[in-house]
Design a protein around this motif. Structure first.
Motif, PDB file in Angstrom:
ATOM      1  N   THR A  14      95.215  19.586 121.495  1.00  0.00           N
ATOM      2  CA  THR A  14      94.969  20.477 120.364  1.00  0.00           C
ATOM      3  C   THR A  14      93.544  20.348 119.872  1.00  0.00           C
ATOM      4  OG1 THR A  14      97.280  20.349 119.685  1.00  0.00           O
ATOM      5  CG2 THR A  14      95.713  21.107 118.031  1.00  0.00           C
ATOM      6  N   ALA A 102     102.953  35.905 113.280  1.00  0.00           N
ATOM      7  CA  ALA A 102     103.427  34.655 113.892  1.00  0.00           C
ATOM      8  C   ALA A 102     102.282  33.724 114.266  1.00  0.00           C
ATOM      9  CB  ALA A 102     104.274  34.961 115.137  1.00  0.00           C
ATOM     10  N   LYS A 104      99.684  30.892 114.107  1.00  0.00           N
ATOM     11  CA  LYS A 104      99.433  29.635 113.393  1.00  0.00           C
ATOM     12  C   LYS A 104      98.174  28.972 113.934  1.00  0.00           C
ATOM     13  CE  LYS A 104     104.335  28.817 112.435  1.00  0.00           C
ATOM     14  NZ  LYS A 104     105.509  27.925 112.680  1.00  0.00           N
ATOM     15  N   ASN A 105      98.096  28.874 115.253  1.00  0.00           N
ATOM     16  CA  ASN A 105      96.897  28.388 115.928  1.00  0.00           C
ATOM     17  C   ASN A 105      96.914  28.950 117.348  1.00  0.00           C
ATOM     18  OD1 ASN A 105      98.421  26.456 117.659  1.00  0.00           O
ATOM     19  ND2 ASN A 105      98.784  25.432 115.704  1.00  0.00           N
ATOM     20  N   THR A 107      97.364  27.753 120.200  1.00  0.00           N
ATOM     21  CA  THR A 107      98.333  27.256 121.171  1.00  0.00           C
ATOM     22  C   THR A 107      99.670  27.989 121.109  1.00  0.00           C
ATOM     23  OG1 THR A 107      99.041  25.524 119.628  1.00  0.00           O
ATOM     24  CG2 THR A 107      97.321  24.950 121.217  1.00  0.00           C
ATOM     25  N   ASN A 108      99.936  28.737 120.025  1.00  0.00           N
ATOM     26  CA  ASN A 108     101.240  29.409 119.941  1.00  0.00           C
ATOM     27  C   ASN A 108     101.235  30.795 120.566  1.00  0.00           C
ATOM     28  OD1 ASN A 108     100.046  31.095 118.094  1.00  0.00           O
ATOM     29  ND2 ASN A 108     101.413  30.609 116.392  1.00  0.00           N
ATOM     30  N   ASN A 110      99.837  33.777 119.807  1.00  0.00           N
ATOM     31  CA  ASN A 110      99.837  35.024 119.039  1.00  0.00           C
ATOM     32  C   ASN A 110      98.454  35.307 118.466  1.00  0.00           C
ATOM     33  OD1 ASN A 110     102.808  35.605 119.140  1.00  0.00           O
ATOM     34  ND2 ASN A 110     102.877  33.622 118.115  1.00  0.00           N
ATOM     35  N   ASP A 111      97.438  35.034 119.262  1.00  0.00           N
ATOM     36  CA  ASP A 111      96.054  35.105 118.812  1.00  0.00           C
ATOM     37  C   ASP A 111      95.526  36.535 118.913  1.00  0.00           C
ATOM     38  OD1 ASP A 111      93.589  34.343 117.910  1.00  0.00           O
ATOM     39  OD2 ASP A 111      93.014  33.234 119.708  1.00  0.00           O
ATOM     40  N   LYS A 190     102.034  30.476 125.926  1.00  0.00           N
ATOM     41  CA  LYS A 190     102.882  31.635 125.661  1.00  0.00           C
ATOM     42  C   LYS A 190     102.051  32.898 125.498  1.00  0.00           C
ATOM     43  CE  LYS A 190     106.305  28.837 123.164  1.00  0.00           C
ATOM     44  NZ  LYS A 190     106.991  28.638 121.861  1.00  0.00           N
TER      45      LYS A 190
END
Length: 261
Positions: A14, A102, A104-105, A107-108, A110-111, A190
């Motif tokens: 991270t 959605a 958060k950062n 790595t999830n 949804n950027d 993801k």
């Protein structure tokens, strides 16, 4: 692996990612004039912060992690590859920030973010600004397919703290198999596309997140993250948000002209 060891591994990965948001173009070349007229410079108090691209007359797409919060200090420059030439006619205010709910950062996965402009962009054959089309369905890009990415970040590793380049840079990058990409990163990825950086002396780096990954004249991805802030390639693959995974969310916003929660 013990739980504590796993924790340390996740934390380390991270940190590497968080230190590597953005995308300067390393070992690319200057974009040809009028070749990428959809490119946008997302700016805070007239200072370049992120790349972006025009997807409708009044919406620019970029990355959700871009450091922008206040629409009043935000603007978007369209219609030039050279930021030194930006004038009042090229600068658009931002009326609304639609960050994916959605996110958060990075790595999830949804950027992604849409910026509603304060006025519609005039389009036409003789106008300096064009739209770029998005996929109409989920994609399955073949490994080693050559796509391209563009940005205004510094052009050499280690120089991201000295500012951005004025002239848009572009780079060809090969698509990398997602399973291989996840294995190389050691984390679950993801809704992303991996391209460039791995087994190459070129790639993205700090300075210009939010630019498009372009395949077959479509914007298929958004620059999201790479591996730590040295940008000395070859390295692990660069990671982009897979736009095709967010089509219902995008379509709803573009149709209703407001953010979807």
């Amino acid at each position: 692996m013990h739980a504590l060891q796993k924790c340390f591994l996740v934390t380390a990965v991270t940190c590497l990612i968080q230190n590597a948001l953005g995308s300067e173009i390393i070992n690319g070349k200057k974009a040809e004039e009028k070749s990428m007229q959809y490119m946008a410079s997302v700016q805070n108090n007239t200072e370049h912060k992120c790349g972006g691209f025009l997807v409708s007359k009044d919406f620019v797409m970029t990355a959700a992690h871009c450091p922008i919060e206040n629409p009043k200090s935000l603007s978007v420059v369209l219609g030039t590859h050279d930021l030194r030439k930006a004038d009042k006619k090229m600068r658009y205010g931002v009326k609304m920030i639609c960050r994916h709910p959605a996110f958060k950062n990075v790595t999830n996965g949804n950027d992604i973010m849409l910026l509603k402009l304060s006025k519609k962009v005039p389009l036409g054959d003789k106008k300096p600004v064009k739209l770029i089309e998005l996929p109409i369905q989920k994609l399955n890009l073949k490994e080693n397919k050559i796509c391209s990415v563009a940005g205004w970040g510094p052009t050499e590793p280690g120089k991201h703290r000295s500012g951005y380049v004025n002239e848009l840079q572009v780079l060809n990058v090969p698509i990398i198999n997602k399973d291989k990409c996840q294995k190389l990163w050691g984390i679950t990825l993801k809704n992303v596309i991996c391209a460039g950086g791995y087994k190459a002396k070129s790639g993205i780096c700090q300075g210009d997140s939010g630019g498009p990954l372009i395949c077959n004249k479509l914007a298929v991805g958004i620059v999201s993250f790479n591996n730590n802030n040295s940008c000395k390639y070859p390295d692990v693959p660069n990671v982009y948000t897979d736009i095709s995974q967010f089509l219902p969310w995008i379509t709803d916003i573009l149709k209703k002209k407001k953010c979807k929660g």
